[in-house]
Write an enzyme that holds these catalytic residues in place. Structure first.
Site, PDB file in Angstrom:
ATOM      1  N   SER A  56       0.849  -1.192   0.000  1.00  0.00           N
ATOM      2  CA  SER A  56       0.000   0.000   0.000  1.00  0.00           C
ATOM      3  C   SER A  56       0.885   1.243   0.000  1.00  0.00           C
ATOM      4  CB  SER A  56      -0.882   0.029   1.251  1.00  0.00           C
ATOM      5  OG  SER A  56      -1.427   1.329   1.397  1.00  0.00           O
TER       6      SER A  56
ATOM      7  N   HIS B  13      -1.234  -1.409  -4.235  1.00  0.00           N
ATOM      8  CA  HIS B  13      -2.491  -1.031  -3.585  1.00  0.00           C
ATOM      9  C   HIS B  13      -2.519   0.482  -3.358  1.00  0.00           C
ATOM     10  CE1 HIS B  13      -6.019  -2.051  -1.079  1.00  0.00           C
ATOM     11  NE2 HIS B  13      -5.595  -1.110  -0.236  1.00  0.00           N
TER      12      HIS B  13
ATOM     13  N   ASP C 249      -4.701   3.511  -1.770  1.00  0.00           N
ATOM     14  CA  ASP C 249      -5.776   3.857  -0.836  1.00  0.00           C
ATOM     15  C   ASP C 249      -6.277   5.265  -1.092  1.00  0.00           C
ATOM     16  OD1 ASP C 249      -6.024   1.522   0.909  1.00  0.00           O
ATOM     17  OD2 ASP C 249      -3.951   1.958   1.477  1.00  0.00           O
TER      18      ASP C 249
ATOM     19  N   MET D 130      -8.894   8.113   0.044  1.00  0.00           N
ATOM     20  CA  MET D 130      -9.688   8.499   1.224  1.00  0.00           C
ATOM     21  C   MET D 130     -10.178   9.926   1.068  1.00  0.00           C
ATOM     22  SD  MET D 130      -7.069   7.050   4.071  1.00  0.00           S
ATOM     23  CE  MET D 130      -6.614   5.315   4.150  1.00  0.00           C
TER      24      MET D 130
ATOM     25  N   HIS E 146      -8.336   1.082  -3.955  1.00  0.00           N
ATOM     26  CA  HIS E 146      -9.285   0.875  -2.862  1.00  0.00           C
ATOM     27  C   HIS E 146      -9.962   2.205  -2.563  1.00  0.00           C
ATOM     28  CE1 HIS E 146      -9.618  -0.295   1.714  1.00  0.00           C
ATOM     29  NE2 HIS E 146     -10.799  -0.171   1.142  1.00  0.00           N
TER      30      HIS E 146
ATOM     31  N   MET F  13     -12.197   4.500  -0.590  1.00  0.00           N
ATOM     32  CA  MET F  13     -12.874   4.736   0.692  1.00  0.00           C
ATOM     33  C   MET F  13     -13.489   6.123   0.611  1.00  0.00           C
ATOM     34  SD  MET F  13      -9.830   3.126   3.011  1.00  0.00           S
ATOM     35  CE  MET F  13      -8.654   3.258   1.678  1.00  0.00           C
TER      36      MET F  13
ATOM     37  N   MET G 204     -11.293  -6.108   5.475  1.00  0.00           N
ATOM     38  CA  MET G 204     -10.581  -5.108   6.288  1.00  0.00           C
ATOM     39  C   MET G 204     -10.335  -5.689   7.682  1.00  0.00           C
ATOM     40  SD  MET G 204     -10.090  -2.541   4.312  1.00  0.00           S
ATOM     41  CE  MET G 204      -9.290  -1.521   5.564  1.00  0.00           C
TER      42      MET G 204
ATOM     43  N   ASP H 187      -6.578  -6.614   4.320  1.00  0.00           N
ATOM     44  CA  ASP H 187      -6.013  -5.259   4.389  1.00  0.00           C
ATOM     45  C   ASP H 187      -6.092  -4.707   5.804  1.00  0.00           C
ATOM     46  OD1 ASP H 187      -5.163  -2.692   3.823  1.00  0.00           O
ATOM     47  OD2 ASP H 187      -6.895  -2.156   2.587  1.00  0.00           O
TER      48      ASP H 187
HETATM   49  C1  DX5 Z   1      -6.448   1.457   5.654  1.00  0.00           C
HETATM   50  C2  DX5 Z   1      -5.952   1.101   4.285  1.00  0.00           C
HETATM   51  C3  DX5 Z   1      -4.823   0.158   4.262  1.00  0.00           C
HETATM   52  C4  DX5 Z   1      -3.551   0.656   4.899  1.00  0.00           C
HETATM   53  C5  DX5 Z   1      -2.824  -0.537   5.433  1.00  0.00           C
HETATM   54  O1  DX5 Z   1      -7.632   2.160   5.528  1.00  0.00           O
HETATM   55  O2  DX5 Z   1      -7.011   0.522   3.514  1.00  0.00           O
HETATM   56  O3  DX5 Z   1      -4.564  -0.286   2.920  1.00  0.00           O
HETATM   57  O4  DX5 Z   1      -2.719   1.348   3.996  1.00  0.00           O
HETATM   58  O5  DX5 Z   1      -1.761  -0.095   6.194  1.00  0.00           O
HETATM   59  P1  DX5 Z   1      -0.948  -1.064   7.168  1.00  0.00           P
HETATM   60  O6  DX5 Z   1      -0.444  -2.204   6.339  1.00  0.00           O
HETATM   61  O7  DX5 Z   1       0.132  -0.195   7.697  1.00  0.00           O
HETATM   62  O8  DX5 Z   1      -1.914  -1.537   8.230  1.00  0.00           O
HETATM   63 ZN    ZN Z   2      -6.541  -0.332   1.523  1.00  0.00          ZN
END
Ligand code: DX5
Ligand code: ZN
Length: 252
Positions: free
Chosen positions: A41, A66, A68, A70, A99, A101, A170, A208
């Site tokens: 990620s 990956h 993320d 947000m 991903h 969110m 998750m 994840d």
């Molecule tokens: C959290 C993300 C994850 C995050 C994981 O909302 O969806 O993908 O980057 O980070 P680690 O591996 O540090 O828990």
């Molecule tokens: Zn993620």
């Protein structure tokens, strides 16, 4: 909104296979898996040099990247948007595993697909009609993933499973990297594994949040075929990424 199209487009999206991916996805079949897919990620990477970080993660053995996304609304953090996906795309040889969110999600699907997302994973809570959202992802030419938050029951995928390519479990509440693994996620991985096997479909089962060398083997034993890892991969300098990734794969 372009992502929705007309009612006719939606009917077509339900009955037509998605257009060919820009890059083929790794095989997802649980029995046939030679090794666990690792999806670093970039949330944990150095944002000032994302292109380099993507290349370094792939050189170290990453199978997907990956990304993320947000919005400060669906989750309490703001990260990146389609412009950054577009900027890193030329640096990535492996699929971009995006991903989302964000809520609403439907108006942005086409933009992420055009920017180069190969897989687009959505949360069923992010829009009023999860199945329509999945259709929109496929109609935009990407593979469709559905993510289950720690508080979301596994039944949320039951009416989507024929139309998805990936389930993302998750094991933290979404929004931040570096959180602790939520143990209850393991039972959920097992439950989704059964559903995927019963479906007979080639669906990636990805985990994840809080994935590290201790939790990774437990996720794999529970039935995961892909692991997202931010902190555990991008910790240290790039010369350590290969060792970081190797530690996450089950070698026994
Ligand atoms: C959290 C993300 C994850 C995050 C994981 O909302 O969806 O993908 O980057 O980070 P680690 O591996 O540090 O828990
Ligand atoms: Zn993620």
């Amino acid at each position: 909104m372009a992502a929705f199209g007309t009612g006719t487009d939606c009917v077509q999206a339900a009955t037509t296979e998605p257009r060919a991916l820009r890059r083929p996805l790794p095989a997802a079949n649980h029995e046939a898996m030679a090794r666990t897919l690792i999806a670093p990620s970039i949330l944990a990477a150095d944002f000032a040099k994302l292109g380099e970080e993507v290349r370094a993660a792939e050189a170290a053995g990453a199978d997907m990247i990956h990304v993320d996304v947000m919005d400060g609304h669906f989750v309490p953090n703001i990260s990146i948007g389609p412009a950054v996906v577009k900027a890193i795309k030329p640096h990535a040889k492996t699929p971009l595993d995006v991903h989302l969110m964000i809520a609403p999600v439907d108006p942005y699907i086409e933009a992420f697909a055009k920017a180069g997302a190969d897989i687009i994973t959505i949360h069923p809570e992010a829009g009023p009609h999860a199945h329509r959202t999945v259709q929109a992802v496929r109609a935009a030419g990407a593979k469709a993933g559905v993510s289950l938050n720690p508080g979301t029951p596994v039944e949320a995928i039951d009416n989507l499973i024929d139309d998805i390519d990936l389930v993302l479990i998750m094991t933290v509440n979404p929004g931040f990297g570096g959180q602790s693994f939520i143990e209850a996620g393991l039972k959920k991985i097992e439950a989704v594994r059964k559903r995927i096997d019963a479906s007979g479909r080639d669906i990636i089962l990805e985990v994840d949040g809080g994935v590290n060398e201790k939790t990774a083997p437990r996720c794999i034993d529970a039935g995961a075929t892909a692991l997202v890892a931010g902190t555990a991969v991008f910790g240290g300098d790039p010369s350590q990424y290969a060792a970081n990734i190797a530690r996450l794969r089950k070698t026994a």
